[in-house]
Design an enzyme around this catalytic site. Structure first.
Site, PDB file in Angstrom:
ATOM      1  CB  CYS A 150       4.835   2.314   5.464  1.00  0.00           C
ATOM      2  SG  CYS A 150       3.366   3.221   4.970  1.00  0.00           S
ATOM      3  CB  SER A 184      -0.919   0.021   1.225  1.00  0.00           C
ATOM      4  OG  SER A 184      -0.154  -0.025   2.421  1.00  0.00           O
ATOM      5  CB  CYS A 185       2.364   3.236   1.937  1.00  0.00           C
ATOM      6  SG  CYS A 185       3.409   4.664   2.297  1.00  0.00           S
ATOM      7  N   GLY A 186       5.112   2.367  -0.108  1.00  0.00           N
ATOM      8  CA  GLY A 186       6.506   2.014  -0.042  1.00  0.00           C
ATOM      9  C   GLY A 186       7.304   2.844   0.930  1.00  0.00           C
TER      10      GLY A 186
END
Length: 259
Positions: free
Chosen positions: A105, A101-103
């Site tokens: 993070c 979902s979010c690199g």
């Protein structure tokens, strides 16, 4: 147009309110370990396929100066070895861990997010009509999304609006990495005469990856974040959001889009 079999899987689902049991096609998600010199440097949750491109694109975006990527000698599943002779393991402040979902993070510090890239000085100018046509052209090439409704996509277009590469993945940043890795493998970087179009929203990391790839125009059907806009302005990238139904919001460097 059918999706490659490795991208999707069948699961049982109960459909309501009809209360019927049926087969449903879902996107495959599995981990990929990226190694340099035999050392794991990243794990990302991705949709299998084009794994070498994903590893190369990731390393390009993180400033790790890769040369090539291949299956490791031990043939470990879900693992890619990257050749990066100049890689300094001591510069890593953390082990890269990204989710689908979010690199960004999991980064150890904000400074670790910033990857050096030169300002994009391309003089590319595109007609507005071409820009607003890109999301529908990308959507038409999304075979796996057609089957599952659960994949992001990135398309690389030339200055005439021709699609030259499309990649799908459960992670939006993975899809972009795969395209950058494809371009890197063909000696096409920097992408100073091309356009990137993504199927979702615009995050800071997507702009960062476009900047490192030297791409002057980044188009999305969704919204940009405030930090994405700030980075695009700083790096000289034309950022176009909400590109749909013949409309677009141009947040930075609007001179590249001819009305």
């Amino acid at each position: 147009m059918s999706a490659p079999p490795h991208l999707t899987s069948t699961r049982q689902v109960r459909r309501l309110p009809a209360d019927e049991q049926a087969d449903d096609r879902v996107v495959v998600e599995e981990p990929l370990e990226i190694r340099i010199g035999g050392r794991p440097v990243a794990v990302t949750m991705r949709t299998p396929g084009h794994d070498e491109e994903l590893a190369l694109g990731f390393c390009v975006s993180e400033g790790l100066e890769p040369r090539s990527a291949h299956v490791p000698a031990d043939l470990a599943a879900n693992t890619i070895e990257v050749d990066a002779p100049g890689f300094d393991a001591g510069r890593l402040v953390r082990s890269f861990y990204t989710s689908s979902s979010c690199g960004v993070c999991g980064k150890g510090a904000l400074e670790a997010v910033a990857v050096e890239s030169t300002r994009v000085e391309s003089r590319l100018v595109l007609p507005f009509a071409l820009v607003v046509s890109l999301p529908s052209r990308l959507r038409a090439a999304q075979a796996a999304f057609e089957s599952t409704g659960g994949l992001h996509a990135t398309g690389l277009f030339d200055s005439d609006g021709e699609l030259v590469c499309v990649r799908e993945d459960v992670g939006r940043h993975n899809a972009l990495d795969k395209v950058v890795g494809w371009a890197f493998g063909r000696g096409l970087l920097p992408l100073d005469s091309r356009v990137l179009c993504v199927s979702g929203r615009l995050s800071f990391e997507l702009v960062q990856k476009a900047a490192v790839a030297g791409c002057p125009v980044l188009v999305a059907v969704g919204a940009p974040s405030s930090l994405a806009i700030e980075l695009a302005a700083d790096r000289g990238i034309t950022l176009c959001g909400f590109v749909r139904d013949g409309r677009a919001n141009v947040y930075t460097e609007p001179w590249r889009i001819e009305p």
